[in-house]
Design an enzyme around this catalytic site. Structure first.
Site: not given
Ligand code: KIV
Length: 270
Positions: A184, A46, A115
């Site tokens: 992340e 995204d 995801k």
């Protein structure tokens, strides 16, 4: 070459002689076709909100847009595994809409997996998705859909309690049945600890070298992103400069009428 899939990805854990997973983002057919066969996993992230749509964050990206880009990317892939982000608010409201939305990404978007951002808080939704045959990749640490709650794009896991909570998220995802977890924006020591703790592969972005794989936004490492250069990105090419040089040459040849030449033109009788 056989298609990379959730079963082959699951086996890719750090061990002697293992080969780290290579993942990149793509949002269209042209790039998907170019990179197929060179990487294990292609993510329709995204992040297209920023990279393709020029928005400040990922929050305005819609499910329809993800379906559209997934379909474009799927058309270019024959070897890589295709995973697609569930956009903001497409899985947080209730289980029924989460299942329906994930289903659209697989059936209409032709993705192989979805995801989702979050750990403990979305584990029960993931459990149900996995039960009905929708593979899920987890995403924890710096989760961009929570940018406002996090106070910006900041490295996560800096305090002992924050580190512990991210470890609990990773364990919850593993228990829920994810086949891999994106880590992340966390310290490399934490990424290493999680990688050693869970049996599913971890895929890092800004999480150091000890993960089972790495992922980057394609435009970032090709040097196409002129807006900013995150610390965790290495530029493997400088395509912005090459693109601008090519467009500038094209523009001056058109202005000088040196393009098109005869070889680029058609005749009545040919
Ligand atoms: O949206 C995205 O591109 C991502 C990756 C960079 C992990 O989530």
């Amino acid at each position: 070459m056989s298609r990379v899939n959730t079963v082959t990805i699951r086996k890719n854990k750090v061990s002697e002689g293992f080969s780290p997973l290579v993942a990149v983002t793509a949002y269209d057919y042209t790039f998907a076709k170019l990179i197929d066969g060179l990487v294990d996993i292609v993510l329709v992230g995204d992040s297209l909100g920023m990279v393709v749509q020029g928005q400040p964050n990922t929050l305005s990206v819609t499910l329809d847009e993800m379906v559209y880009h997934s379909k474009c990317v799927a058309a270019g892939l024959s070897n890589a595994h295709l995973v697609v982000d569930m956009p903001f608010m497409s899985y947080q409201i209730n289980l029924e809409s989460a299942l329906k939305n994930a289903g659209r990404l697989l059936s209409e978007g032709k993705a192989h997996a979805v995801k989702m951002e979050g750990g403990v808080s979305i584990a029960s939704t993931i459990t149900r998705m996995v039960e009905i045959g929708i593979p899920v990749m987890g995403h924890i640490g710096l989760t961009p859909q929570s940018v406002h709650a996090l106070g910006g794009y900041r490295v996560q896991g800096k305090s002992d309690s924050a580190r512990e909570s991210i470890i609990q998220d990773a364990i919850a995802l593993e228990d829920a049945g994810v086949y891999s977890i994106v880590l992340e924006g966390i310290p490399l020591e934490l990424a290493q600890a999680i990688t050693e703790r869970v049996k599913v592969p971890t895929i890092g972005i800004g999480a150091g070298p000890h993960c089972d794989g790495q992922i980057l936004v394609l435009q970032d490492f090709l040097g196409l992103n002129t807006d900013f250069q995150p610390k965790f990105v290495k530029q493997f090419a400088r395509l912005a400069e090459q693109t601008r040089a090519a467009v500038s040459t094209y523009a001056s040849e058109v202005k000088q009428k040196s393009f098109p030449e005869k070889e680029h033109s058609f005749h009545v009788n040919t």
